[in-house]
Design an enzyme around this catalytic site. Sequence first.
Site, mmCIF file in Angstrom:
data_model
loop_
_atom_site.group_PDB
_atom_site.id
_atom_site.type_symbol
_atom_site.label_atom_id
_atom_site.label_comp_id
_atom_site.label_asym_id
_atom_site.label_seq_id
_atom_site.Cartn_x
_atom_site.Cartn_y
_atom_site.Cartn_z
ATOM 1 N N TYR A 1 -48.864 -19.030 -0.056
ATOM 2 C CA TYR A 1 -47.604 -19.790 -0.014
ATOM 3 C C TYR A 1 -47.296 -20.288 1.392
ATOM 4 O O TYR A 1 -46.170 -20.211 1.865
ATOM 5 C CB TYR A 1 -46.439 -18.928 -0.545
ATOM 6 C CG TYR A 1 -46.366 -18.952 -2.050
ATOM 7 C CD1 TYR A 1 -45.847 -20.068 -2.701
ATOM 8 C CD2 TYR A 1 -46.834 -17.900 -2.812
ATOM 9 C CE1 TYR A 1 -45.798 -20.126 -4.090
ATOM 10 C CE2 TYR A 1 -46.792 -17.941 -4.198
ATOM 11 C CZ TYR A 1 -46.273 -19.061 -4.824
ATOM 12 O OH TYR A 1 -46.227 -19.114 -6.190
ATOM 13 N N TYR B 1 -40.287 -17.271 -13.986
ATOM 14 C CA TYR B 1 -41.522 -17.189 -13.183
ATOM 15 C C TYR B 1 -42.234 -15.890 -13.542
ATOM 16 O O TYR B 1 -41.622 -14.824 -13.534
ATOM 17 C CB TYR B 1 -41.213 -17.213 -11.677
ATOM 18 C CG TYR B 1 -42.442 -16.969 -10.835
ATOM 19 C CD1 TYR B 1 -43.344 -17.997 -10.553
ATOM 20 C CD2 TYR B 1 -42.728 -15.695 -10.336
ATOM 21 C CE1 TYR B 1 -44.490 -17.767 -9.795
ATOM 22 C CE2 TYR B 1 -43.875 -15.463 -9.580
ATOM 23 C CZ TYR B 1 -44.747 -16.504 -9.316
ATOM 24 O OH TYR B 1 -45.881 -16.271 -8.564
ATOM 25 N N LYS C 1 -44.987 -4.451 -8.449
ATOM 26 C CA LYS C 1 -44.168 -4.453 -7.216
ATOM 27 C C LYS C 1 -43.596 -3.076 -6.870
ATOM 28 O O LYS C 1 -44.257 -2.272 -6.225
ATOM 29 C CB LYS C 1 -43.063 -5.494 -7.329
ATOM 30 C CG LYS C 1 -43.595 -6.941 -7.282
ATOM 31 C CD LYS C 1 -42.463 -7.929 -7.153
ATOM 32 C CE LYS C 1 -42.918 -9.372 -7.196
ATOM 33 N NZ LYS C 1 -43.389 -9.911 -5.946
HETATM 34 C C1 LIG Z 1 -40.936 -11.638 -12.510
HETATM 35 C C2 LIG Z 1 -42.289 -11.731 -11.882
HETATM 36 N N1 LIG Z 1 -43.384 -11.619 -12.662
HETATM 37 C C3 LIG Z 1 -44.620 -11.665 -12.158
HETATM 38 C C4 LIG Z 1 -44.823 -11.840 -10.801
HETATM 39 C C5 LIG Z 1 -46.213 -11.911 -10.257
HETATM 40 O O1 LIG Z 1 -46.493 -10.769 -9.525
HETATM 41 P P1 LIG Z 1 -47.725 -10.755 -8.479
HETATM 42 O O2 LIG Z 1 -47.294 -11.594 -7.338
HETATM 43 O O3 LIG Z 1 -47.887 -9.322 -8.128
HETATM 44 O O4 LIG Z 1 -48.892 -11.317 -9.214
HETATM 45 C C6 LIG Z 1 -43.724 -11.952 -9.962
HETATM 46 C C7 LIG Z 1 -43.913 -12.155 -8.523
HETATM 47 O O5 LIG Z 1 -43.039 -12.502 -7.788
HETATM 48 C C8 LIG Z 1 -42.420 -11.904 -10.510
HETATM 49 O O6 LIG Z 1 -41.331 -12.034 -9.760
#
Ligand SMILES: Cc1ncc(COP(=O)(O)O)c(C=O)c1O
Length: 446
Positions: free
Chosen positions: A16, A146, A282
């Site tokens: 990014y 997202y 996360k």
């Molecule tokens: C709600 C949601 N799902 C999936 C993801 C994707 O996670 P990753 O970045 O660990 O692939 C994110 C990342 O910000 C997210 O906020």
Amino acid sequence: MNKWLKDDLEFIWHPYTQMKDTLVSPPILIKRARGIKLYDNQGNFYYDTISSWWSNVHGHNHPRIKAAIKKQLNSLDHVLFAGFTHQPAILLARELISISPGRLTKVFFSDNGSTAVEVALKMSFQYRQNTGKVKKTKFVALDYGYHGDTIGAMSVSGVGLFNKVFSPLFFPSFKAPSPYCYRCPMHKDKATCDCDCIIPLEELLKEKSGIISAIIMEPMVMAAGGMIVYPKEYLSRAAKLAKKFNVHLILDEVATGFGRTGKMFACEHVNNIEPDFLCISKGLTAGYLPLAATLTTEKIYKAFYADYGENKTFYHGHTYTANPLGCSAALASLEVFKKERTLDRIKEIIPLFRTDMEKFRYLPLVGNVRYIGLIGAVELVKDKLTKEGFSFREGIGLEVYKRALERNLILRPLGNIIYLFLPLCIKRNELQDIMNRTYTVIKSLS
Ligand SMILES: Cc1ncc(COP(=O)(O)O)c(C=O)c1O
């Protein structure tokens, strides 16, 4: 330029990041971290106001989590997870099932948020194939949602600046309007709203449920879409509709899980919610190591449980699935939740946060203020009356980012939206300091 940064720019391509911008603003070289502070190579500190991309929960360098990882390293670093297993994964799976909402009974591990989502989509899809409902192949997602950067996850995300270029690669999915109250898709206001934005979803399901496998959504907050905090009534009604029309409910708690909204999982804001899939990552390891999981129900699991020859197996896996170090970090984090009574403690912090967030409302460029738990956002607008936003080229977000860094804050914007995503270990005095500094930054724009 520092030798390390020179080498960084020579050999690394950052996520990014428009790498050309690094000529003017090179990345900040972080040497160490403790609690909610990061320290760079020159001794400057930065408050980790966005929890290192929404992952850090109990602060950096937490003795219990560090010790758990070190201890695990002495016995087992990694092992393949097909045909083999290990105690950290077993203990963690049991613990996750015990704290998760609804009727989730099985844990499928992977290693990042996007893969947790891919797993849910593929499981839902294959469940339909395994049970003879072969026409139920489509997914419903919300505008502004997202779910990650892999092709499948992007296919069920709202299309915006970052993923538009890839849109020819997406599989088609149905999109429903999102409960973005500030920019209500139904053009209602608070006085006239009856959660009408659920109606298009209801109509879609009524008409197309014969070909829809699942609906995917982020409970309570659409995070990357702009920290859009929405009413629990929408979530509750969407969950009921999914049940009514026999469509799986995939709840993506990758961002919202592990206390961010004041509850362990954001979907718990709705009583008795029963997702068919829950995606987590996360905060799962409190931000220490990459790990993810997709939790699902006995009913779904059983549709894959068959003699080998029936070919109902879920053929999906990643090399670092259920990494023992990650599982140990996650177990230690869940222990910290208990030992430090994290969820009770933040109950005292959240009202202070809310009061401070409300103060932003009166600043000239602030069109909307929204918050839940320790997540808070302000939406910047040119004109409060018309709600006209700033264009990408005007670079207001970047300006905030730069000014914030000068005040020891990391305010990575989402377009015109400036947000805080605070670690749960934050102390009152730290909160006060961060809120004062953030206020000064936003005020300085007008
Ligand atoms: C709600 C949601 N799902 C999936 C993801 C994707 O996670 P990753 O970045 O660990 O692939 C994110 C990342 O910000 C997210 O906020």
